[in-house]
Design a protein around this motif. Structure first.
Motif, PDB file in Angstrom:
ATOM      1  N   GLY A 241       0.815  -1.214   0.000  1.00  0.00           N
ATOM      2  CA  GLY A 241       0.000   0.000   0.000  1.00  0.00           C
ATOM      3  C   GLY A 241       0.845   1.259   0.000  1.00  0.00           C
TER       4      GLY A 241
ATOM      5  N   THR B  72       0.807   4.122  -2.835  1.00  0.00           N
ATOM      6  CA  THR B  72       0.609   5.542  -2.537  1.00  0.00           C
ATOM      7  C   THR B  72       1.723   6.382  -3.130  1.00  0.00           C
ATOM      8  OG1 THR B  72      -0.550   5.019  -0.477  1.00  0.00           O
ATOM      9  CG2 THR B  72       0.376   7.222  -0.665  1.00  0.00           C
TER      10      THR B  72
ATOM     11  N   PRO C  25      -5.976   2.708  -7.926  1.00  0.00           N
ATOM     12  CA  PRO C  25      -4.965   3.771  -7.994  1.00  0.00           C
ATOM     13  C   PRO C  25      -5.050   4.632  -9.249  1.00  0.00           C
ATOM     14  CG  PRO C  25      -3.984   1.615  -8.387  1.00  0.00           C
ATOM     15  CD  PRO C  25      -5.375   1.369  -7.907  1.00  0.00           C
TER      16      PRO C  25
ATOM     17  N   GLY D 257      -7.017   7.683  -8.469  1.00  0.00           N
ATOM     18  CA  GLY D 257      -6.257   8.607  -7.635  1.00  0.00           C
ATOM     19  C   GLY D 257      -5.181   9.342  -8.417  1.00  0.00           C
TER      20      GLY D 257
ATOM     21  N   GLY E 117      -7.691   7.591  -0.784  1.00  0.00           N
ATOM     22  CA  GLY E 117      -8.213   6.240  -0.636  1.00  0.00           C
ATOM     23  C   GLY E 117      -9.556   6.192   0.062  1.00  0.00           C
TER      24      GLY E 117
ATOM     25  N   GLY F  94      -7.446   3.930  -3.887  1.00  0.00           N
ATOM     26  CA  GLY F  94      -6.293   3.067  -3.672  1.00  0.00           C
ATOM     27  C   GLY F  94      -5.311   3.606  -2.650  1.00  0.00           C
ATOM     28  N   GLY F  95      -4.250   2.821  -2.416  1.00  0.00           N
ATOM     29  CA  GLY F  95      -3.169   3.232  -1.539  1.00  0.00           C
ATOM     30  C   GLY F  95      -3.474   3.044  -0.067  1.00  0.00           C
TER      31      GLY F  95
ATOM     32  N   GLN G   9      -7.039   3.961   1.343  1.00  0.00           N
ATOM     33  CA  GLN G   9      -8.100   2.963   1.215  1.00  0.00           C
ATOM     34  C   GLN G   9      -7.956   1.894   2.303  1.00  0.00           C
ATOM     35  OE1 GLN G   9      -8.742   1.724  -2.784  1.00  0.00           O
ATOM     36  NE2 GLN G   9     -10.216   0.140  -2.262  1.00  0.00           N
TER      37      GLN G   9
END
Length: 254
Positions: free
Chosen positions: A64, A68, A129, A132, A205, A210-211, A214
């Motif tokens: 993760g 990010t 992701p 994002g 997230g 994502g990342g 989340q």
């Protein structure tokens, strides 16, 4: 009216606005210290400790964290490229009409917060992701494009004109006469925005982009506070590391 009275009126106006805001929002800060409020807050805070440091969970946090970092880096890179291109128009290099349209586009991009862009991109591109990355790229393009354009407008035109008078084309004059003057500023702005985007990538997230964000949203939703604390610590370490690296690079550029 002398300055002391002006200062007192300004301070009084600010205090009046603050008090009016509290009254309008019906904020009861005293409720935090009444009844069993402090005990509940202490119990909730204690539920985060100790953080989950099991190997499988730390591996998930590592992936993760990399996700990010990738979201922020790719989003910033795309914004640097797009912002540099649009800044040429926004600085008036290709006429006033193009300048007005480019500035309107940049204003529109940066006036929409990253979270709103992320929510829209999740609907358009799905969870993950990619949404994002697009959200960060769109908002940061508006910010960097404006900063890049101002740097171009404030840069001296004499070196480029001297090259053109010597027979160089407009492209060569820009790359050898203008770009060397603005490139340190452009790089400094880009690194600073990358710092900000690291923090924002960790937050996006919460809308499914994502990342680490989340992961934090999921763990908090499932009341897995110990795992949530591990994610929060990973986010803190990532931000501190990127801040230190960015500050070092900016000092080297200066």
């Amino acid at each position: 009216m002398n300055r002391p009275w002006q200062t007192l009126i300004l301070i009084g106006s600010i205090l009046t606005a603050i008090i009016a805001s509290f009254l309008y929002l019906s904020m009861d800060l005293g409720a935090l210290t009444r009844g069993d409020g402090p005990a509940q807050m202490a119990t909730y805070a204690q539920s985060f400790f100790p953080p989950d440091t099991s190997a499988p969970w730390l591996r998930k946090i590592g992936w993760g964290l990399l996700e990010t970092l990738a979201i922020s880096a790719v989003g910033t890179l795309l914004a640097v490229i797009a912002g540099a291109i649009i800044s040429l128009l926004a600085a008036g290099r290709l006429g006033e009409i193009a300048r007005g349209l480019a500035r309107l586009l940049l204003n529109a991009l940066r006036s929409v917060p990253e979270l709103v862009w992320a929510a829209l991109m999740v609907l358009a591109a799905g969870l993950g992701p990619f949404a994002g990355t697009l959200a960060i790229a769109l908002h940061t393009t508006g910010v960097l494009g404006r900063l890049f354009a101002e740097a171009l407008e404030n840069s001296p035109r004499q070196p480029a004109r001297a090259l053109q008078d010597s027979g160089a084309g407009a492209t060569a004059a820009f790359f050898y006469g203008t770009l060397p003057n603005v490139l340190p500023q452009w790089l400094s702005y880009s690194l600073y925005r990358w710092e900000n985007n690291i923090r924002m990538a960790a937050v996006l997230g919460f809308v499914g982009a994502g990342g680490l964000g989340q992961m934090l949203y999921v763990t908090l939703s499932l009341f897995q506070q110990s795992r949530a604390l591990s994610v929060i610590l990973a986010m803190l370490l990532l931000v501190l590391a990127v801040d230190g690296l960015s500050a070092w690079l900016r000092r080297r550029l200066a």
